[in-house]
Design an enzyme around this catalytic site. Structure first.
Site, PDB file in Angstrom:
ATOM      1  N   CYS A 116     -10.919   8.359  17.322  1.00  0.00           N
ATOM      2  CA  CYS A 116     -12.158   8.094  18.089  1.00  0.00           C
ATOM      3  C   CYS A 116     -12.743   6.704  17.816  1.00  0.00           C
ATOM      4  O   CYS A 116     -13.606   6.240  18.562  1.00  0.00           O
ATOM      5  CB  CYS A 116     -13.203   9.158  17.801  1.00  0.00           C
ATOM      6  SG  CYS A 116     -12.613  10.812  18.198  1.00  0.00           S
ATOM      7  N   HIS A 258     -20.525   6.883  19.170  1.00  0.00           N
ATOM      8  CA  HIS A 258     -19.413   7.729  19.626  1.00  0.00           C
ATOM      9  C   HIS A 258     -19.974   9.074  20.079  1.00  0.00           C
ATOM     10  O   HIS A 258     -20.683   9.758  19.319  1.00  0.00           O
ATOM     11  CB  HIS A 258     -18.414   7.904  18.491  1.00  0.00           C
ATOM     12  CG  HIS A 258     -17.403   8.966  18.764  1.00  0.00           C
ATOM     13  ND1 HIS A 258     -16.740   9.066  19.965  1.00  0.00           N
ATOM     14  CD2 HIS A 258     -16.943   9.996  17.997  1.00  0.00           C
ATOM     15  CE1 HIS A 258     -15.928  10.105  19.930  1.00  0.00           C
ATOM     16  NE2 HIS A 258     -16.029  10.690  18.744  1.00  0.00           N
ATOM     17  N   ASN A 288     -16.820  14.819  24.470  1.00  0.00           N
ATOM     18  CA  ASN A 288     -16.227  13.859  23.525  1.00  0.00           C
ATOM     19  C   ASN A 288     -14.876  13.412  24.090  1.00  0.00           C
ATOM     20  O   ASN A 288     -13.956  14.219  24.209  1.00  0.00           O
ATOM     21  CB  ASN A 288     -16.045  14.554  22.164  1.00  0.00           C
ATOM     22  CG  ASN A 288     -15.472  13.630  21.097  1.00  0.00           C
ATOM     23  OD1 ASN A 288     -14.905  12.588  21.405  1.00  0.00           O
ATOM     24  ND2 ASN A 288     -15.605  14.035  19.844  1.00  0.00           N
TER      25      ASN A 288
HETATM   26  O1  UT7 Z   1     -14.711  12.911  17.517  1.00  0.00           O
HETATM   27  C1  UT7 Z   1     -14.421  12.872  16.154  1.00  0.00           C
HETATM   28  C2  UT7 Z   1     -15.569  13.261  15.344  1.00  0.00           C
HETATM   29  N1  UT7 Z   1     -15.993  14.599  15.684  1.00  0.00           N
HETATM   30  C3  UT7 Z   1     -17.178  15.049  15.308  1.00  0.00           C
HETATM   31  O2  UT7 Z   1     -17.931  14.302  14.755  1.00  0.00           O
HETATM   32  C4  UT7 Z   1     -17.522  16.484  15.582  1.00  0.00           C
HETATM   33  C5  UT7 Z   1     -18.208  17.059  14.364  1.00  0.00           C
HETATM   34  N2  UT7 Z   1     -18.523  18.483  14.395  1.00  0.00           N
HETATM   35  C6  UT7 Z   1     -19.304  19.076  15.328  1.00  0.00           C
HETATM   36  O3  UT7 Z   1     -19.707  18.508  16.297  1.00  0.00           O
HETATM   37  C7  UT7 Z   1     -19.741  20.479  15.026  1.00  0.00           C
HETATM   38  O4  UT7 Z   1     -19.418  20.804  13.701  1.00  0.00           O
HETATM   39  C8  UT7 Z   1     -19.125  21.568  15.967  1.00  0.00           C
HETATM   40  C9  UT7 Z   1     -19.686  21.401  17.373  1.00  0.00           C
HETATM   41  C10 UT7 Z   1     -17.621  21.479  15.966  1.00  0.00           C
HETATM   42  C11 UT7 Z   1     -19.564  22.959  15.475  1.00  0.00           C
HETATM   43  O5  UT7 Z   1     -20.977  23.022  15.447  1.00  0.00           O
HETATM   44  P1  UT7 Z   1     -21.743  23.465  14.126  1.00  0.00           P
HETATM   45  O6  UT7 Z   1     -23.155  23.426  14.439  1.00  0.00           O
HETATM   46  O7  UT7 Z   1     -21.255  22.645  12.993  1.00  0.00           O
HETATM   47  O8  UT7 Z   1     -21.269  24.972  14.007  1.00  0.00           O
HETATM   48  P2  UT7 Z   1     -20.715  25.706  12.712  1.00  0.00           P
HETATM   49  O9  UT7 Z   1     -19.263  25.480  12.583  1.00  0.00           O
HETATM   50  O10 UT7 Z   1     -21.588  25.415  11.542  1.00  0.00           O
HETATM   51  O11 UT7 Z   1     -20.948  27.217  13.131  1.00  0.00           O
HETATM   52  C12 UT7 Z   1     -22.264  27.763  13.353  1.00  0.00           C
HETATM   53  C13 UT7 Z   1     -22.132  29.106  14.015  1.00  0.00           C
HETATM   54  C14 UT7 Z   1     -21.084  29.999  13.339  1.00  0.00           C
HETATM   55  O12 UT7 Z   1     -21.533  31.330  13.468  1.00  0.00           O
HETATM   56  P3  UT7 Z   1     -22.265  32.066  12.233  1.00  0.00           P
HETATM   57  O13 UT7 Z   1     -21.295  32.000  11.080  1.00  0.00           O
HETATM   58  O14 UT7 Z   1     -23.512  31.278  11.991  1.00  0.00           O
HETATM   59  O15 UT7 Z   1     -22.492  33.447  12.756  1.00  0.00           O
HETATM   60  C15 UT7 Z   1     -19.871  29.803  14.203  1.00  0.00           C
HETATM   61  O16 UT7 Z   1     -18.976  30.885  14.142  1.00  0.00           O
HETATM   62  O17 UT7 Z   1     -21.700  28.944  15.367  1.00  0.00           O
HETATM   63  C16 UT7 Z   1     -20.463  29.654  15.575  1.00  0.00           C
HETATM   64  N3  UT7 Z   1     -19.667  28.875  16.487  1.00  0.00           N
HETATM   65  C17 UT7 Z   1     -19.687  29.039  17.825  1.00  0.00           C
HETATM   66  N4  UT7 Z   1     -20.353  29.904  18.587  1.00  0.00           N
HETATM   67  C18 UT7 Z   1     -20.182  29.828  19.938  1.00  0.00           C
HETATM   68  C19 UT7 Z   1     -18.816  27.848  16.187  1.00  0.00           C
HETATM   69  N5  UT7 Z   1     -18.290  27.339  17.317  1.00  0.00           N
HETATM   70  C20 UT7 Z   1     -18.809  28.074  18.353  1.00  0.00           C
HETATM   71  C21 UT7 Z   1     -18.672  28.026  19.751  1.00  0.00           C
HETATM   72  N6  UT7 Z   1     -19.362  28.909  20.493  1.00  0.00           N
HETATM   73  N7  UT7 Z   1     -17.861  27.106  20.372  1.00  0.00           N
END
Ligand code: UT7
Length: 366
Positions: A116, A258, A288
């Site tokens: 990226c 980004h 993204n």
């Molecule tokens: O391009 C290169 C660089 N990339 C980045 O910088 C991306 C960095 N990461 C992110 O943008 C975020 O970490 C994500 C969008 C990938 C995930 O978001 P998050 O707020 O970090 O979610 P999380 O992994 O902490 O999960 C929070 C909750 C979890 O549920 P519980 O355990 O709280 O019940 C996940 O299971 O959200 C759940 N979850 C989802 N729910 C619905 C994770 N992904 C999803 C989803 N839809 N797609």
């Protein structure tokens, strides 16, 4: 008046988005992912993304974006650099064929792999090549078809990534001009190389069909860990490039990060101290797009927002590698063009179009 030094200047901006729009609702309706429009919007800021039709490659999008950047600059390129994670083939690089399809003749052409951060790295390299006299009109393209490497069953990536290409054409100029590259900061940390990766397909794990499985063939990202790194690295790199340029954060008139996640972008801008009115982006509409993310956001902002040419601007990126980089830039005068919504594949590009040269390579720098 401050002393002016030779540098590269953004002279043309182009973009190409495949026409097919995939809304969050469509993602959820497919029924393979347990997710909701509400979750995706609130946790990432993404409402829709674009997807290339089957058979349309990264190179196809790159050609269209490159052609638009040449049209915006009204001159031909003399070097092509394609920043991508999704090259048309593992060998050879995508850029030489893009240069050929643009009708540029035997110009230098190569790919750059910094995931990226690839476009920011590409502009840094092209600026150095201008300064050292290797070329005068490098075309830097960020192009991706992540739909070809994302696992449709992976919630961490399938809702985030989209396809597209953006490009800038640079020319020699000086640091007082609109569009001038003022300072660059680049960095990497290979200790985090597993955080964003495709496990198989390289020399470490060749993709013999026996080994190819869902776990190793697709792009994987450890979202939560990457999140923290992205905020920290982009904020630190932004501060480093502002220091190098001698600019105070409050003097920045345009900030483009980004387009990874709206919450990440807001945290970075808050940490540096960029007011909300000066933050620009298009994550809501394109998601993204990895190496295409910064040039697509630049093109979108140049087209829809009245940033004053010459305004102090900050671009910052973070991606797999881990890699990161930032550019201090004076906002360009160039109009951004998207002239080629009809994307041609390598097979359907007529031979005559490949040879057409509507603009002469201008030798003036004004
Ligand atoms: O391009 C290169 C660089 N990339 C980045 O910088 C991306 C960095 N990461 C992110 O943008 C975020 O970490 C994500 C969008 C990938 C995930 O978001 P998050 O707020 O970090 O979610 P999380 O992994 O902490 O999960 C929070 C909750 C979890 O549920 P519980 O355990 O709280 O019940 C996940 O299971 O959200 C759940 N979850 C989802 N729910 C619905 C994770 N992904 C999803 C989803 N839809 N797609």
């Amino acid at each position: 008046m401050a002393q002016q030094s030779p540098t590269a200047v953004v002279h043309g901006i182009g973009a190409c988005l495949p026409p097919r729009v995939v809304s969050n609702d469509e993602v959820t309706r497919r029924g393979v992912l347990e997710t909701t429009d509400q979750w995706i919007r609130s946790r990432t800021g993404i409402a829709r993304r674009r997807q290339a039709d089957e058979g349309v490659s990264t190179g196809d999008l790159a050609v269209a974006a490159g052609r638009a950047a040449e049209a915006s600059a009204r001159c031909r390129a003399d070097l092509v650099l394609v920043a991508t994670t999704t090259p048309d083939r593992r060998c050879p690089a995508t850029a030489p064929e893009v240069a050929h399809r643009l009708g540029l003749g035997p110009v230098p052409a190569f790919d750059l792999a910094a995931v990226c951060s690839g476009f920011v790295y590409g502009v840094a390299v092209a600026t150095a090549l201008i300064k050292s006299g290797v070329c005068e009109r490098p075309l830097v393209i960020g192009a991706e078809t992540y739909s070809t490497i994302v696992d449709p069953l992976d919630r961490d990536t399938a809702v985030i990534f989209g396809d597209g290409a953006g490009a800038v054409l640079l020319r020699p100029g000086h640091t007082g001009e609109a569009g001038a590259v003022i300072a660059v900061d680049l960095g990497s940390d290979g200790a985090g190389s597993d955080l964003i990766a495709i496990a198989a397909g390289g020399s470490r794990r060749p993709d013999t069909s026996a080994r190819l499985d869902r776990g190793t063939r697709y792009f994987r990202m450890q979202g939560r860990e990457v999140y923290g790194q992205a905020v920290r690295r982009m904020a630190e790199s932004s501060q480093a490039v502002l220091d190098r340029a001698g600019w105070q954060p409050e003097s920045v008139g345009a900030f483009i990060g980004h387009q990874a996640n709206q919450r990440i972008l807001d945290s970075v801008a808050d940490r540096i101290g960029i007011p909300a009115a000066y933050r620009h982006g298009n994550i809501r509409d394109v998601g993204n797009t990895a190496a295409a993310s910064i040039p697509l956001a630049l093109a979108d902002t140049a087209r829809h927002t009245a940033v004053r040419p010459g305004a102090r601007s900050l671009l910052t990126a973070f991606g797999g590698g881990l890699t990161w980089g930032s550019i201090a830039l004076r906002w360009p005068e160039a109009r951004s063009l998207n002239r080629d919504p009809e994307i041609r594949t390598a097979e359907t590009t007529p031979r005559s179009a490949r040879r057409k040269q509507p603009w002469k390579l201008s030798t003036t720098t004004s």
